[in-house]
Design a protein around this motif. Structure first.
Motif, PDB file in Angstrom:
ATOM      1  N   SER A  40      33.453 -13.152  38.197  1.00 27.73           N
ATOM      2  CA  SER A  40      33.005 -14.285  37.278  1.00 27.73           C
ATOM      3  C   SER A  40      34.056 -15.140  36.616  1.00 27.73           C
ATOM      4  N   LYS A  41      35.067 -14.558  36.242  1.00 27.64           N
ATOM      5  CA  LYS A  41      36.177 -15.063  35.411  1.00 27.64           C
ATOM      6  C   LYS A  41      37.266 -15.518  36.334  1.00 27.64           C
ATOM      7  N   ARG A  42      37.694 -14.830  37.631  1.00 29.15           N
ATOM      8  CA  ARG A  42      38.683 -15.197  38.292  1.00 29.15           C
ATOM      9  C   ARG A  42      38.308 -16.471  39.370  1.00 29.15           C
ATOM     10  N   LEU A  43      36.920 -16.439  39.728  1.00 24.58           N
ATOM     11  CA  LEU A  43      36.460 -17.396  40.575  1.00 24.58           C
ATOM     12  C   LEU A  43      35.405 -18.444  40.003  1.00 24.58           C
ATOM     13  N   GLY A  44      35.581 -18.498  38.582  1.00 28.39           N
ATOM     14  CA  GLY A  44      34.281 -19.330  38.019  1.00 28.39           C
ATOM     15  C   GLY A  44      34.242 -20.684  38.371  1.00 28.39           C
ATOM     16  N   ASP A  45      32.795 -21.155  39.055  1.00 29.23           N
ATOM     17  CA  ASP A  45      32.649 -22.337  39.371  1.00 29.23           C
ATOM     18  C   ASP A  45      31.604 -23.005  38.530  1.00 29.23           C
ATOM     19  N   GLY A  46      30.932 -22.252  37.819  1.00 34.48           N
ATOM     20  CA  GLY A  46      29.905 -23.296  36.781  1.00 34.48           C
ATOM     21  C   GLY A  46      28.531 -23.113  37.394  1.00 34.48           C
ATOM     22  N   VAL A  47      28.478 -22.830  38.699  1.00 31.49           N
ATOM     23  CA  VAL A  47      27.241 -22.842  39.334  1.00 31.49           C
ATOM     24  C   VAL A  47      26.627 -21.341  39.825  1.00 31.49           C
ATOM     25  N   ASP A  48      27.660 -20.766  40.483  1.00 28.59           N
ATOM     26  CA  ASP A  48      27.076 -19.091  40.848  1.00 28.59           C
ATOM     27  C   ASP A  48      28.122 -18.177  40.090  1.00 28.59           C
ATOM     28  N   TYR A  49      29.164 -18.404  39.916  1.00 29.72           N
ATOM     29  CA  TYR A  49      30.132 -17.525  39.202  1.00 29.72           C
ATOM     30  C   TYR A  49      30.301 -18.143  37.703  1.00 29.72           C
ATOM     31  N   VAL A  50      29.465 -17.277  37.000  1.00 30.15           N
ATOM     32  CA  VAL A  50      29.583 -17.538  35.476  1.00 30.15           C
ATOM     33  C   VAL A  50      29.073 -16.322  34.508  1.00 30.15           C
ATOM     34  N   PRO A  51      30.449 -16.148  33.889  1.00 24.38           N
ATOM     35  CA  PRO A  51      30.301 -14.618  33.029  1.00 24.38           C
ATOM     36  C   PRO A  51      28.897 -14.963  32.167  1.00 24.38           C
ATOM     37  N   ALA A  52      28.405 -13.773  32.084  1.00 23.34           N
ATOM     38  CA  ALA A  52      27.174 -13.657  31.369  1.00 23.34           C
ATOM     39  C   ALA A  52      27.318 -12.327  30.097  1.00 23.34           C
ATOM     40  N   SER A 234      16.249 -22.203  42.856  1.00 23.32           N
ATOM     41  CA  SER A 234      17.330 -21.369  43.672  1.00 23.32           C
ATOM     42  C   SER A 234      18.377 -22.453  44.032  1.00 23.32           C
ATOM     43  N   SER A 235      18.452 -23.730  43.683  1.00 22.98           N
ATOM     44  CA  SER A 235      19.405 -24.508  44.069  1.00 22.98           C
ATOM     45  C   SER A 235      20.123 -25.068  42.864  1.00 22.98           C
ATOM     46  N   ILE A 236      19.658 -25.139  41.845  1.00 21.15           N
ATOM     47  CA  ILE A 236      20.296 -25.649  40.474  1.00 21.15           C
ATOM     48  C   ILE A 236      21.240 -24.504  39.989  1.00 21.15           C
ATOM     49  N   PRO A 237      22.276 -25.057  39.165  1.00 18.00           N
ATOM     50  CA  PRO A 237      23.100 -23.951  38.798  1.00 18.00           C
ATOM     51  C   PRO A 237      22.509 -22.796  37.791  1.00 18.00           C
ATOM     52  N   VAL A 238      23.034 -21.574  37.840  1.00 12.43           N
ATOM     53  CA  VAL A 238      22.460 -20.412  37.301  1.00 12.43           C
ATOM     54  C   VAL A 238      22.071 -20.632  35.720  1.00 12.43           C
ATOM     55  N   TRP A 239      23.075 -21.265  35.186  1.00 15.63           N
ATOM     56  CA  TRP A 239      22.974 -21.324  33.638  1.00 15.63           C
ATOM     57  C   TRP A 239      21.730 -22.214  33.073  1.00 15.63           C
ATOM     58  N   ILE A 240      21.406 -23.231  34.203  1.00 17.10           N
ATOM     59  CA  ILE A 240      20.259 -24.031  33.524  1.00 17.10           C
ATOM     60  C   ILE A 240      18.820 -23.089  33.568  1.00 17.10           C
TER      61      ILE A 240
END
Length: 584
Positions: A40-52, A234-240
């Protein structure tokens, strides 16, 4: 036997095994590194890889893996009696379910958040990964079908539930903005989220929504709405939506578990339903259904579930903030789900007859055999297995704690439907990943086709459409065992993959290798026999084209399942493939 004894026994089992067996897995097999940077931190992309935050992720993970599974399965399995049901739930939790979930999560974390099927292809054979991918796609489509049918029936029978869910979605979108786009503290945002949840439930009760006066049309219209919703979600960024919605859902879970747990803990309510009825109760499609090997076709998520491996390696591994959080998320969530199933058994066992009413309950009370023969048919009179639980929970909490039946029934109904819808859109997101991975061979030979199929919107529409089309039949008594069988088969395959990973990659002791391998092989044998039975006796009772679709999927899954086991025995002692290193 009383509900109090069962709740205490369940809590003791889960707490003791978490602090002993669970921590041994963490410290002696995985050997977690708190300083290692997760994907989540090494590959963070703001869509699927998001630290929580680990509690936010626990909420997402639990809401996604639970769905209606730990409620529907045990509710149906009461036809065999509550004793064999609880034995399968507790033993499955401890020796298969929690181990399977935790190892799937951590294997994915160690492999850049890749799916468990991708890992199988890397540590076993390339063919293994491809076969596994197709198997997973079939499972995910059946998940959409089964849960779509369950939720559609709930929305049809209680107009408050879809209304409350719509308001909950609005609350979740606001929550996402608070968590990620404002400077409010996590605790303040959480408090606001809890208040919005209460408001959503209140508005749902005040403004019920029905799309059609005709029940069948109403059901199908809600399926269309759900199909559109899961494609978008299932298509929008996970944080939304995904993270905040599941976090708010976790409040619903905690409230339901605490209220129900306390009620059944202090109530000393006797379990009225039979402890054991008969070996072959008519559970699936009205056919005499032997408890073994068919129990995994009914009790899925409450005991163990292959779908959990897809969530763990599909979304949760991409959001884990630290390796040390993995035990809470992967292992703890499975035990929480098992406790939920324990509460379900207590609620229905203690108050199910009251929900059915004396006219329906009287024939069932005559004998254990009469109960086993007529119970599943009686469920249809109270809104199916989910309706049975919601009403039993409401009546039980009212009888013990004095809380309003209507409010508690809504809480339980919202609990079931919210988690089922959470599973639906998480499933569709996982299916989107799977379609994209299956399309990878076209990347070189047909770039245009690959670009089209891997488009996140296109890849989301495919499983949503097929799954909702199957749900259109409304045959939940047939779709549920189809999903559960595929799901449990997936669990055995994921456990076999984990066994290879543990032995070849982590170089764990023989004892821990056997602790993973033996349950995996036992489950493989059990579910294989169960699916053969399902293919011969249940599939022919489907109507129209659905019979051929589900039958073909079952045959293909059985073939793929044998191929995967052959690959396991072929490579378990072979050298590691190139590019895969042993753990230090």
């Amino acid at each position: 036997m009383s509900t109090t004894v069962l709740v205490v026994l369940g809590l003791v089992i889960y707490i003791v095994m978490y602090v002993t067996y669970g921590r041994n897995l963490q410290n002696k097999i995985i050997r977690v590194d708190k300083d290692a940077a997760p994907p989540s931190k090494r590959l963070g992309d703001g869509v699927d890889y998001v630290p929580a935050n680990k509690w936010v992720l626990f909420g997402h993970h639990f809401a996604s893996i639970a769905g209606a599974g730990p409620i529907v399965g045990p509710a149906i399995a009461m036809a065999w009696g509550w004793i064999p049901s609880l034995i399968w739930i507790w033993i499955g939790n401890v020796f298969i379910g929690a181990v399977h979930d935790y190892l799937s999560l951590m294997a994915s974390v160690r492999h850049d958040g890749k799916s468990v099927q991708w890992i199988a292809g890397k540590i076993m054979k390339k063919r293994t990964g491809t076969v596994f991918e197709w198997f997973v796609l079939f499972v995910l489509i059946l998940v959409v079908a089964a849960f779509g049918s369950i939720v559609g029936n709930m929305f049809k029978s209680d107009a408050r539930l879809p209304s409350a869910f719509i308001f909950l979605i609005i609350a979740a979108i606001i929550m996402g903005q608070l968590l990620y786009k404002t400077k409010l503290s996590f605790n303040v945002s959480s408090l606001i989220g809890a208040v919005m949840l209460i408001v959503a439930l209140w508005l749902g009760a005040k403004i019920p929504i029905t799309l059609s006066a005709d029940p069948d049309t109403n059901y199908k219209l809600w399926l269309i709405v759900m199909g559109v919703y899961i494609v978008i979600a299932s298509s929008i960024p996970v944080w939304i939506l995904l993270q905040p919605r599941d976090y708010i859902n976790s409040f619903l879970l905690v409230a339901g578990l605490v209220i129900g747990g306390v009620a059944f803990l202090i109530g000393f309510t006797p379990i009225e339903m039979p402890g054991y009825t008969m070996w072959s109760a008519p559970v699936i499609s009205g056919k005499p259904s032997p408890f073994w090997p068919l129990v995994p076709l009914i009790i899925a998520c409450g005991s163990l579930s292959g779908f959990h491996a897809l969530v763990a390696s599909g979304t949760s591994s991409k959001q884990l903030d630290n390796e040390t959080s993995g035990l809470l998320v992967g292992y703890g969530a499975m035990f929480t789900e098992g406790f939920l199933s324990t509460v379900v058994v207590c609620a229905i066992g203690g108050f199910g007859f009251a929900v059915l009413g004396e006219e329906v309950a009287a024939p069932l009370r005559e004998s254990a055999a009469a109960f086993g023969s007529g119970y599943v048919a009686a469920l249809g009179k109270v809104g199916g297995p989910a309706g049975m639980f919601s009403k039993a929970y409401g009546v039980g909490v009212n009888a013990i704690l004095g809380l309003p039946v209507t409010a508690m029934t809504l809480l339980a109904g919202m609990w079931v439907s919210s988690f089922a819808l959470t599973t639906l859109d998480t499933t569709n997101r996982l299916a989107r990943y799977t379609v994209a991975e299956l399309a990878e061979p076209l990347k070189e030979t047909s770039p245009a086709a690959y670009s089209f199929l891997s488009n996140r919107w296109v890849a989301s529409v495919i499983p949503a459409f097929v799954g909702m089309w199957l749900a259109w039949t409304g045959q939940w008594t047939l779709l549920w065992p189809a999903f559960s069988g595929a799901n449990q088969m997936l669990a055995s395959i994921a456990m076999i993959t984990a066994a290879v990973w543990v032995s070849r990659y982590l170089r764990s002791s023989k004892a821990y290798q056997m602790a993973v391998t033996i349950p995996a092989l036992f489950l493989w044998i059990t579910v294989s026999l169960a699916l053969v039975w399902y293919l011969i006796f249940a599939v022919p009772t489907f109507k129209g084209a659905a019979m051929w679709i589900v039958g073909a999927m079952t045959v293909v899954m059985l073939v793929l399942n044998v191929m995967l086991l052959m690959d396991y025995f072929a490579v378990k002692n072979a050298p590691l493939p190139g590019g895969v290193k042993e753990s230090a």
